[in-house]
Scaffold this active site. Structure first.
Site: not given
Length: 650
Positions: A402, A446, A461
């Site tokens: 991520c 994250h 995201d």
């Protein structure tokens, strides 16, 4: 000597237990040194060797104290104090020769046991600390009890039944005084997200399965796509790593409640129990508007504590699901710098900007690029080196976690003239419906992006474009088996241990909510409710006292009242029941037996004997006569049976 030996062994085992419970405060060489000294003491006891002389023990303790003092900068003041306290206990035990010398030792143990709660707040550890406390309490009793004395367990149980309600009442109602001193800070490694983020930092954190925080919502659980827990804003980019801006650290000192841009946004209300992390950053969804306790809520929607968390912290948050507003032109300018390097990325951003001039369009194009091209989500991506790490990721390796995707997206947006920043936090969590709370572990760490559009920091995201299962499901669902084994290695692969750990986590949650979470505010609310219900409580107490008085009075009257029927009469009534039905109510039982002896000559002898023994048992009040009466009735059971038949046929 045997008593002294057993007590010394108890104290050696107790100090070893304390060494394990307080191991966070000690370096490995200190733990090894203390363990060697304690095992030497146990070995000497088992071989009946004499204790070390006080002179040599003092010399050894002095050398160790100097070594601990030299390690002060690395250990911290708090840990140094715990080390000195345990050193004093170990040194006392090494030189102990007589029991009367141990009076101070048990009290030092009590202080060390209390210090365990400075480092631990878990329920399981609390049970271990309680066991050590009870062991020290038992040794305290043995130290002062007369030789050969044994614990009176019934009396001890009654004392516990008396003490427990008093302890519970003091815990709930006794005013909580502030600390008279400030606990010095210790040098402890922080857990969770740090002040900087680069490719590889979150991948390491994801392999940590420990709890980060737990959440209980006042209403329904929000959709998983909204469970983005903001904790850090990374706005300074050096070409490879993202850092918290010094301007942001300064701004975080001010407590300004953020305001969402959508008045119709869903309202959120929830309680968070954050684990000790030795960091100040806390966790919140979207845009928090208020937070309980002495916490800071700045204008960027970040919640933080005044000092690093050394213990669990419970706090309540209220806010909306709307994104955070832009603070100033300075904040926008801060998030436009692209840094040096990565020329291919900047060229790619310029090409995208020509086709998609609007921020929302450009973001959608980036998501489409990640989704349609051969990009991969991996815990073990290739190593990126040099000043052009974003170029290497976008146009060469195309495999990352991520942080790779968030970093690349933020650089593309900035190169296109759109303010963007990387947000560090946690996404998702495991919902436990029976216990009604969300458990968020370190592995849910994250990174995503916030970009500026019409004065609002919109969340995006990019990982969801590559691996949407990461957002919709657990991390395990999207990883191949070999990478999944990295997350569930060792004992975690054993199902029964995982189940036991899960149950222990649930118990620990209730411990945190009802025990650790019972703070000053909870106590004030309890007092307020008690005052409101005071008339009903007073009436209930009065009713209970009246009932107890009635029960006690009836019991006393029953004890004082004479028995209605003597025991000897009850024996005869049970044995001669059919025969005694013919007796006139006013006639004495002994007279009736004499009349039976006359009317039944075949039974005269034993009936006369029965009458004599009965009169002695009733009128002379002789216990031996009552026993004789019972024996006579037992011995004459056959004759009694014949008497019943004879009287019935008469």
């Amino acid at each position: 000597m045997l008593r002294q030996k057993s007590l010394l062994l108890i104290w050696a085992g107790l100090q070893l237990s304390l060494l394990l419970l307080l191991q966070q405060a000690f370096a490995w060489w200190i733990i090894s040194l203390f363990a060697v000294l304690l095992f030497y003491r146990v070995f000497a006891l088992l071989r009946n060797n004499a204790a070390i002389s006080l002179k040599w023990v003092n010399l050894l303790a002095g050398i160790i104290a100097v070594a601990l003092l030299l390690n002060l900068r690395q250990a911290g003041v708090l840990h140094f104090m715990l080390q000195i306290l345990l050193l004093a206990a170990v040194a006392r035990l090494l030189a102990l020769q007589h029991l009367y010398e141990a009076r101070q030792l048990v009290w030092v143990h009590y202080f060390l046991i209390g210090c365990c709660f400075i480092l631990h707040q878990d329920m399981a550890i609390a049970m271990l600390v309680l066991a050590v406390f009870l062991l020290n309490l038992y040794s305290h009793y043995r130290l002062f009890a007369p030789s050969g004395a044994r614990l009176n367990w019934p009396q001890t149980g009654r004392s516990v039944l008396i003490i427990l309600p008093l302890w519970l009442g003091m815990f709930l109602l006794f005013p909580r005084l502030p600390a008279f001193w400030q606990i010095p800070q210790a040098n402890v490694a922080a857990t969770g997200l740090g002040d900087s983020i680069d490719p590889g930092s979150i991948e390491k954190l994801v392999q940590d399965d420990s709890l980060a925080f737990r959440v209980e919502f006042d209403g329904a659980l929000p959709p998983r796509q909204q469970l983005y827990w903001r904790a850090r804003l990374y706005e300074d980019f050096d070409g490879r790593s993202w850092h918290i801006s010094p301007l942001r650290r300064t701004a975080a000192r001010y407590n300004a409640a953020p305001t969402g841009n959508d008045a119709a946004a869903a309202q959120l209300s929830y309680s968070v129990i954050a684990e000790a992390s030795r960091q100040t950053g806390l966790f919140a969804l979207a845009t928090p508007n208020s937070v309980s306790g002495n916490l800071q809520l700045n204008s960027s929607g970040l919640v933080s504590a005044n000092k690093p968390l050394s213990q669990r912290l419970s706090y309540q948050v209220k806010g909306t699901a709307s994104p955070v507003l832009l603070l100033s032109a300075q904040e926008q300018q801060l998030n436009l710098a692209t840094g040096s390097g990565n020329p291919a990325t900047k060229q790619f951003a310029a090409e995208l900007l020509q086709q998609y001039p609007q921020p929302a369009q450009l973001v959608a194009a980036i998501a489409e690029h990640f989704g349609n091209q051969a990009f991969y989500y991996s815990l073990t991506p290739p190593l990126l080196a040099g000043a052009n790490s974003i170029d290497q990721f976008l146009f060469s390796s195309r495999s990352g976690f991520c942080s790779h995707y968030a970093s690349a997206t933020a650089v593309i947006l900035r190169a296109a003239g759109i303010a963007a920043r990387v947000v560090g936090g946690y996404q998702g969590g495991q919902w436990h419906p029976q216990q009604n709370y969300l458990a968020v572990r370190q592995r849910e760490a994250h990174a995503w992006v916030e970009y500026l559009d019409n004065g609002v920091w919109q969340p995006f995201d990019p990982t969801a474009a590559v691996a949407p299962e990461r957002v919709l499901n657990n991390l395990d669902d999207i990883l191949p088996q070999e990478q999944r084994n990295l997350l569930n290695s060792g004992w975690r692969q054993l199902a029964f241990l995982q189940a036991a750990r899960q149950q222990l986590m649930h118990l620990d949650y209730y411990w945190s909510v009802w025990v650790l979470g019972f703070d000053d505010n909870s106590q004030r609310n309890l007092w307020r409710q008690l005052i409101q219900q005071l008339p009903a409580i007073a009436a209930s107490i009065a009713g209970i006292l009246l009932l107890l008085l009635l029960i006690g009075g009836g019991y006393l009257l029953k004890r004082r009242a004479p028995a209605a029927v003597p025991p000897a009469t009850m024996l005869l009534q049970r044995a001669l029941h059919p025969v005694l039905q013919l007796k006139p109510p006013s006639q004495p039982l002994s007279v009736y037996l004499q009349q039976l002896a006359i009317s039944q000559p075949q039974h005269r002898e034993w009936l006369q004997q029965l009458s004599d023994v009965y009169e002695q048992a009733v009128y002379a009040d002789k216990p031996q006569a009552l026993m004789q009466l019972a024996a006579l009735l037992k011995r004459r059971r056959l004759q009694i049976k014949q008497l019943r038949s004879s009287v019935k046929n008469t």
